[in-house]
Design a protein around this motif. Structure first.
Motif, PDB file in Angstrom:
ATOM      1  N   ARG A 130       2.215   1.765  -3.464  1.00 29.80           N
ATOM      2  CA  ARG A 130       1.139   2.152  -4.379  1.00 29.80           C
ATOM      3  C   ARG A 130       0.797   3.630  -4.214  1.00 29.80           C
ATOM      4  O   ARG A 130       0.590   4.345  -5.193  1.00 29.80           O
ATOM      5  CB  ARG A 130      -0.092   1.294  -4.106  1.00 29.80           C
ATOM      6  CG  ARG A 130      -1.209   1.547  -5.107  1.00 29.80           C
ATOM      7  CD  ARG A 130      -2.363   0.677  -4.767  1.00 29.80           C
ATOM      8  NE  ARG A 130      -2.551   0.753  -3.306  1.00 29.80           N
ATOM      9  CZ  ARG A 130      -3.708   0.943  -2.732  1.00 29.80           C
ATOM     10  NH1 ARG A 130      -4.775   1.030  -3.411  1.00 29.80           N
ATOM     11  NH2 ARG A 130      -3.802   1.026  -1.421  1.00 29.80           N
ATOM     12  N   VAL A 131       0.774   4.122  -2.990  1.00 30.05           N
ATOM     13  CA  VAL A 131       0.501   5.535  -2.740  1.00 30.05           C
ATOM     14  C   VAL A 131       1.588   6.398  -3.384  1.00 30.05           C
ATOM     15  O   VAL A 131       1.307   7.421  -4.016  1.00 30.05           O
ATOM     16  CB  VAL A 131       0.396   5.815  -1.215  1.00 30.05           C
ATOM     17  CG1 VAL A 131       0.387   7.303  -0.932  1.00 30.05           C
ATOM     18  CG2 VAL A 131      -0.847   5.145  -0.642  1.00 30.05           C
TER      19      VAL A 131
ATOM     20  N   ASP B 208       0.817  -1.213   0.000  1.00 36.76           N
ATOM     21  CA  ASP B 208       0.000   0.000   0.000  1.00 36.76           C
ATOM     22  C   ASP B 208       0.849   1.261   0.000  1.00 36.76           C
ATOM     23  O   ASP B 208       0.538   2.230  -0.687  1.00 36.76           O
ATOM     24  CB  ASP B 208      -0.949   0.011   1.205  1.00 36.76           C
ATOM     25  CG  ASP B 208      -2.075  -1.002   1.048  1.00 36.76           C
ATOM     26  OD1 ASP B 208      -2.347  -1.371  -0.112  1.00 36.76           O
ATOM     27  OD2 ASP B 208      -2.652  -1.397   2.069  1.00 36.76           O
TER      28      ASP B 208
ATOM     29  N   ILE C  68       2.253   9.593 -10.477  1.00 33.88           N
ATOM     30  CA  ILE C  68       1.389   9.676 -11.662  1.00 33.88           C
ATOM     31  C   ILE C  68       0.623  10.984 -11.674  1.00 33.88           C
ATOM     32  O   ILE C  68       0.531  11.661 -12.700  1.00 33.88           O
ATOM     33  CB  ILE C  68       0.433   8.465 -11.706  1.00 33.88           C
ATOM     34  CG1 ILE C  68       1.228   7.182 -12.010  1.00 33.88           C
ATOM     35  CG2 ILE C  68      -0.655   8.680 -12.748  1.00 33.88           C
ATOM     36  CD1 ILE C  68       0.432   5.917 -11.859  1.00 33.88           C
ATOM     37  N   LYS C  69       0.078  11.385 -10.525  1.00 40.50           N
ATOM     38  CA  LYS C  69      -0.671  12.634 -10.453  1.00 40.50           C
ATOM     39  C   LYS C  69       0.228  13.841 -10.692  1.00 40.50           C
ATOM     40  O   LYS C  69      -0.176  14.814 -11.321  1.00 40.50           O
ATOM     41  CB  LYS C  69      -1.386  12.755  -9.109  1.00 40.50           C
ATOM     42  CG  LYS C  69      -2.546  11.801  -8.975  1.00 40.50           C
ATOM     43  CD  LYS C  69      -3.193  11.906  -7.617  1.00 40.50           C
ATOM     44  CE  LYS C  69      -4.305  10.882  -7.474  1.00 40.50           C
ATOM     45  NZ  LYS C  69      -4.881  10.860  -6.141  1.00 40.50           N
TER      46      LYS C  69
ATOM     47  N   SER D 129      -3.748   8.223 -16.604  1.00 33.34           N
ATOM     48  CA  SER D 129      -3.909   6.824 -16.198  1.00 33.34           C
ATOM     49  C   SER D 129      -4.589   6.761 -14.825  1.00 33.34           C
ATOM     50  O   SER D 129      -4.512   7.669 -14.022  1.00 33.34           O
ATOM     51  CB  SER D 129      -2.562   6.121 -16.163  1.00 33.34           C
ATOM     52  OG  SER D 129      -1.738   6.736 -15.209  1.00 33.34           O
ATOM     53  N   THR D 130      -5.226   5.646 -14.582  1.00 35.04           N
ATOM     54  CA  THR D 130      -5.957   5.455 -13.319  1.00 35.04           C
ATOM     55  C   THR D 130      -4.993   5.027 -12.231  1.00 35.04           C
ATOM     56  O   THR D 130      -3.868   4.623 -12.491  1.00 35.04           O
ATOM     57  CB  THR D 130      -7.068   4.410 -13.496  1.00 35.04           C
ATOM     58  OG1 THR D 130      -6.452   3.195 -13.911  1.00 35.04           O
ATOM     59  CG2 THR D 130      -8.067   4.863 -14.553  1.00 35.04           C
ATOM     60  N   ASP D 131      -5.459   5.073 -11.009  1.00 29.21           N
ATOM     61  CA  ASP D 131      -4.637   4.672  -9.867  1.00 29.21           C
ATOM     62  C   ASP D 131      -4.333   3.184  -9.932  1.00 29.21           C
ATOM     63  O   ASP D 131      -5.146   2.389 -10.410  1.00 29.21           O
ATOM     64  CB  ASP D 131      -5.357   4.991  -8.568  1.00 29.21           C
ATOM     65  CG  ASP D 131      -5.489   6.472  -8.329  1.00 29.21           C
ATOM     66  OD1 ASP D 131      -6.306   6.836  -7.459  1.00 29.21           O
ATOM     67  OD2 ASP D 131      -4.772   7.258  -8.948  1.00 29.21           O
ATOM     68  N   ILE D 132      -3.181   2.816  -9.425  1.00 24.23           N
ATOM     69  CA  ILE D 132      -2.790   1.412  -9.388  1.00 24.23           C
ATOM     70  C   ILE D 132      -3.547   0.763  -8.239  1.00 24.23           C
ATOM     71  O   ILE D 132      -3.599   1.284  -7.131  1.00 24.23           O
ATOM     72  CB  ILE D 132      -1.269   1.287  -9.202  1.00 24.23           C
ATOM     73  CG1 ILE D 132      -0.565   1.875 -10.395  1.00 24.23           C
ATOM     74  CG2 ILE D 132      -0.857  -0.167  -9.006  1.00 24.23           C
ATOM     75  CD1 ILE D 132       0.932   1.906 -10.279  1.00 24.23           C
ATOM     76  N   LYS D 133      -4.109  -0.408  -8.491  1.00 21.35           N
ATOM     77  CA  LYS D 133      -4.886  -1.109  -7.459  1.00 21.35           C
ATOM     78  C   LYS D 133      -4.230  -2.403  -7.089  1.00 21.35           C
ATOM     79  O   LYS D 133      -3.546  -3.031  -7.775  1.00 21.35           O
ATOM     80  CB  LYS D 133      -6.298  -1.374  -7.959  1.00 21.35           C
ATOM     81  CG  LYS D 133      -7.038  -0.068  -8.182  1.00 21.35           C
ATOM     82  CD  LYS D 133      -8.424  -0.326  -8.648  1.00 21.35           C
ATOM     83  CE  LYS D 133      -9.133   0.980  -8.867  1.00 21.35           C
ATOM     84  NZ  LYS D 133     -10.467   0.846  -9.294  1.00 21.35           N
TER      85      LYS D 133
ATOM     86  N   ASN E  23       1.063   6.430  -7.156  1.00 19.94           N
ATOM     87  CA  ASN E  23      -0.087   7.263  -7.512  1.00 19.94           C
ATOM     88  C   ASN E  23       0.253   8.747  -7.421  1.00 19.94           C
ATOM     89  O   ASN E  23      -0.170   9.548  -8.249  1.00 19.94           O
ATOM     90  CB  ASN E  23      -1.293   6.929  -6.634  1.00 19.94           C
ATOM     91  CG  ASN E  23      -1.921   5.595  -7.017  1.00 19.94           C
ATOM     92  OD1 ASN E  23      -1.774   5.158  -8.163  1.00 19.94           O
ATOM     93  ND2 ASN E  23      -2.600   4.965  -6.083  1.00 19.94           N
ATOM     94  N   GLU E  24       1.041   9.124  -6.409  1.00 20.85           N
ATOM     95  CA  GLU E  24       1.456  10.523  -6.301  1.00 20.85           C
ATOM     96  C   GLU E  24       2.339  10.920  -7.477  1.00 20.85           C
ATOM     97  O   GLU E  24       2.234  12.026  -8.014  1.00 20.85           O
ATOM     98  CB  GLU E  24       2.198  10.750  -4.985  1.00 20.85           C
ATOM     99  CG  GLU E  24       1.302  10.754  -3.770  1.00 20.85           C
ATOM    100  CD  GLU E  24       2.088  10.930  -2.477  1.00 20.85           C
ATOM    101  OE1 GLU E  24       3.296  11.215  -2.554  1.00 20.85           O
ATOM    102  OE2 GLU E  24       1.477  10.785  -1.403  1.00 20.85           O
TER     103      GLU E  24
END
Length: 128
Positions: A110-111, A107, A117-118, A124-128, A114-115
């Motif tokens: 992944r956070v 986790d 990517i933003k 693209s969507t967030d990684i899950k 995502n940061e």
């Protein structure tokens, strides 16, 4: 009648005088045209120099703008490389945990992704 007889008697001299007069008239006309051409040449040279100066100023202005854009790009590239390096090190720290060696990321990783990517403004969507 005497002038006519005199002119007939000296017709060669009269013809030479007439031709000399015509030559003088033509030389005066030629001289006037030569001055006109020189004046037009000078005007043309000054016009070409003005256009050249305007072109050089425009080229310098464009070069300044290009340099600004290049500097901004290099700054953004450096900032992005710093973010990527930070996230990579952070993710490597999380991946090195013994419990997650077979799983890609947890986790926390992944956070971080995502940061990243933003911040890169991707769609693209967030990684899950």
């Amino acid at each position: 009648m005497t002038y006519l007889l005199l002119a007939l008697k000296y017709w060669r001299e009269c013809l030479i005088a007439l031709l000399a007069f015509l030559i003088l008239c033509l030389l005066m006309i030629l001289n006037h045209k030569d001055h006109s051409i020189e004046k037009l040449k000078q005007e043309h040279i000054s016009y070409v120099q003005e256009q050249k100066q305007k072109y050089l100023e425009a080229a310098q202005q464009q070069q300044i703008e290009i340099n600004k854009v290049s500097a901004d790009y290099e700054k953004l590239k450096t900032e992005q490389a710093t973010k990527v390096e930070y996230v990579t090190r952070t993710i490597n720290k999380y991946v090195d945990r013994p419990i997650y060696r077979n799983v890609c990321i947890d986790d926390d990783g992944r956070v971080q992704l995502n940061e990243l990517i933003k911040s890169g403004q991707t769609t693209s969507t967030d990684i899950k």
